[in-house]
Enzyme design. Structure first.
Site, PDB file in Angstrom:
ATOM      1  N   GLU A   1      33.118  35.256  45.323  1.00  0.00           N
ATOM      2  CA  GLU A   1      32.762  36.639  45.666  1.00  0.00           C
ATOM      3  C   GLU A   1      31.511  37.081  44.923  1.00  0.00           C
ATOM      4  O   GLU A   1      30.588  37.661  45.514  1.00  0.00           O
ATOM      5  CB  GLU A   1      33.935  37.542  45.325  1.00  0.00           C
ATOM      6  CG  GLU A   1      33.755  38.996  45.702  1.00  0.00           C
ATOM      7  CD  GLU A   1      35.029  39.778  45.487  1.00  0.00           C
ATOM      8  OE1 GLU A   1      34.953  41.014  45.484  1.00  0.00           O
ATOM      9  OE2 GLU A   1      36.101  39.155  45.318  1.00  0.00           O
TER      10      GLU A   1
ATOM     11  N   GLU B   1      34.973  33.934  41.696  1.00  0.00           N
ATOM     12  CA  GLU B   1      33.661  33.350  41.441  1.00  0.00           C
ATOM     13  C   GLU B   1      32.837  33.244  42.726  1.00  0.00           C
ATOM     14  O   GLU B   1      31.619  33.453  42.720  1.00  0.00           O
ATOM     15  CB  GLU B   1      33.795  31.977  40.764  1.00  0.00           C
ATOM     16  CG  GLU B   1      34.654  30.969  41.475  1.00  0.00           C
ATOM     17  CD  GLU B   1      36.125  31.026  41.067  1.00  0.00           C
ATOM     18  OE1 GLU B   1      36.858  30.083  41.403  1.00  0.00           O
ATOM     19  OE2 GLU B   1      36.550  32.017  40.439  1.00  0.00           O
TER      20      GLU B   1
ATOM     21  N   ASP C   1      38.569  28.024  52.957  1.00  0.00           N
ATOM     22  CA  ASP C   1      37.720  27.230  53.851  1.00  0.00           C
ATOM     23  C   ASP C   1      37.836  27.773  55.279  1.00  0.00           C
ATOM     24  O   ASP C   1      38.942  27.881  55.813  1.00  0.00           O
ATOM     25  CB  ASP C   1      38.185  25.772  53.804  1.00  0.00           C
ATOM     26  CG  ASP C   1      37.198  24.813  54.449  1.00  0.00           C
ATOM     27  OD1 ASP C   1      36.511  25.205  55.418  1.00  0.00           O
ATOM     28  OD2 ASP C   1      37.122  23.653  54.002  1.00  0.00           O
TER      29      ASP C   1
ATOM     30  N   ASP D   1      48.854  20.922  48.373  1.00  0.00           N
ATOM     31  CA  ASP D   1      48.392  21.474  49.641  1.00  0.00           C
ATOM     32  C   ASP D   1      49.254  22.688  49.991  1.00  0.00           C
ATOM     33  O   ASP D   1      50.475  22.664  49.827  1.00  0.00           O
ATOM     34  CB  ASP D   1      48.493  20.408  50.734  1.00  0.00           C
ATOM     35  CG  ASP D   1      48.004  20.906  52.069  1.00  0.00           C
ATOM     36  OD1 ASP D   1      48.852  21.380  52.868  1.00  0.00           O
ATOM     37  OD2 ASP D   1      46.790  20.849  52.321  1.00  0.00           O
TER      38      ASP D   1
ATOM     39  N   ASP E   1      33.749  35.708  53.008  1.00  0.00           N
ATOM     40  CA  ASP E   1      32.353  35.979  53.334  1.00  0.00           C
ATOM     41  C   ASP E   1      32.052  35.600  54.777  1.00  0.00           C
ATOM     42  O   ASP E   1      30.981  35.910  55.296  1.00  0.00           O
ATOM     43  CB  ASP E   1      31.446  35.141  52.432  1.00  0.00           C
ATOM     44  CG  ASP E   1      31.679  33.655  52.644  1.00  0.00           C
ATOM     45  OD1 ASP E   1      32.801  33.184  52.348  1.00  0.00           O
ATOM     46  OD2 ASP E   1      30.776  32.954  53.141  1.00  0.00           O
TER      47      ASP E   1
ATOM     48  N   GLU F   1      48.758  33.091  44.892  1.00  0.00           N
ATOM     49  CA  GLU F   1      47.369  32.958  45.332  1.00  0.00           C
ATOM     50  C   GLU F   1      47.179  31.550  45.877  1.00  0.00           C
ATOM     51  O   GLU F   1      47.432  30.565  45.176  1.00  0.00           O
ATOM     52  CB  GLU F   1      46.363  33.197  44.206  1.00  0.00           C
ATOM     53  CG  GLU F   1      44.927  33.119  44.743  1.00  0.00           C
ATOM     54  CD  GLU F   1      43.844  33.187  43.684  1.00  0.00           C
ATOM     55  OE1 GLU F   1      42.663  33.338  44.080  1.00  0.00           O
ATOM     56  OE2 GLU F   1      44.147  33.076  42.484  1.00  0.00           O
TER      57      GLU F   1
ATOM     58  N   GLU G   1      46.193  25.367  43.918  1.00  0.00           N
ATOM     59  CA  GLU G   1      44.883  24.775  44.182  1.00  0.00           C
ATOM     60  C   GLU G   1      45.088  23.290  44.478  1.00  0.00           C
ATOM     61  O   GLU G   1      45.783  22.605  43.744  1.00  0.00           O
ATOM     62  CB  GLU G   1      43.965  24.954  42.975  1.00  0.00           C
ATOM     63  CG  GLU G   1      42.616  24.258  43.076  1.00  0.00           C
ATOM     64  CD  GLU G   1      41.805  24.681  44.282  1.00  0.00           C
ATOM     65  OE1 GLU G   1      41.383  23.770  45.037  1.00  0.00           O
ATOM     66  OE2 GLU G   1      41.619  25.896  44.484  1.00  0.00           O
TER      67      GLU G   1
END
Length: 244
Positions: A226, A224, A148, A126, A184, A44, A69
């Site tokens: 979503e 979170e 992003d 990264d 989104d 992920e 992350e």
């Protein structure tokens, strides 16, 4: 939804450092040695506070997972959430991590028994730097959830579905491996449909309204972001692309 700077963040991540993937792991056998049991490996990119990686790793335990992350404080939240859900303890009211064995670790790494670590390892890095180190055909699936959109002019190359990233996905995915995206953002979704159309990954399913599509919902795990956007009435876009 920017996270405030975590108090004692460096000490908190140190407490659970045994759940982090070493930056020295550059071969598939190195990565596999971090887990108990050899299983297909999934990644992920941008795990956020960990809702998705916790959920998917519990729902599909027959896989191993790397949760990446780049923001250290966000990663700390994800690692602590995972540890809590794996019954490895909780934050101590007096500071530090209270382990399931009753010991408190405050700026000192807990030597977690390997059989208790579960099937997720985290890394703070990264995405571009990490992907280039991964071996060819080492991943079964890649998730990019609410990344992003880099909407400003001139920033398109930073999007996780820019051609340079798609090339790395194609290289690191096994034959039949999948890229799964949720967002989104209409602009990012349209861009992704375009770049994937020119790539070696084939889109096999897509929707502009995930919550009206039963085939997507059957295996969906919320993030979170979503949950936040859904509560605002924003339609969630999703797609699946496969390496043929």
């Amino acid at each position: 939804m920017r996270m405030r700077k975590k108090k004692n963040g460096e000490k908190r991540i140190t407490n659970l450092a045994e759940l982090l993937l070493s930056h020295d792991c550059v071969k598939l056998e190195d990565i596999e040695s971090e887990f108990v049991g050899k299983r297909p490996l999934r990644l992920e990119i941008g795990c956020g506070k960990g809702d998705f990686i916790c959920g998917i790793s519990e729902n599909e335990p027959e896989y191993n997972y790397i949760a990446l992350e780049r923001v250290s404080d966000v990663l700390t939240a994800a690692v602590e959430k995972y540890a809590y859900r794996r019954n490895l303890g909780s934050l101590s009211p007096k500071g530090g991590w209270l382990s399931s064995e009753g010991d408190v670790y405050d700026g000192v790494t807990w030597n977690i028994p390997v059989e208790k670590k579960g099937n997720v390892r985290f890394i703070c890095e990264d995405a571009k730097n990490f992907l280039v180190r991964l071996p060819d055909e080492s991943l079964d699936k890649i998730y990019t959830n609410f990344s992003d959109p880099w909407s400003k002019k001139g920033y398109a190359s930073r999007r996780l579905t820019a051609p340079s990233f798609l090339n790395e996905y194609t290289r690191t995915l096994i034959k039949g491996g999948e890229l799964r995206l949720k967002t989104d953002n209409d602009g990012l979704f349209d861009y992704s449909l375009e770049t994937l159309g020119d790539s070696k990954l084939k889109i096999v399913a897509s929707t502009r309204d995930l919550y009206s599509n039963s085939s997507f919902l059957s295996s969906n795990v919320e993030t979170e972001y979503e949950n936040h956007f859904k509560s605002l009435g924003v339609k969630i876009k999703a797609l699946i692309a496969v390496k043929e």
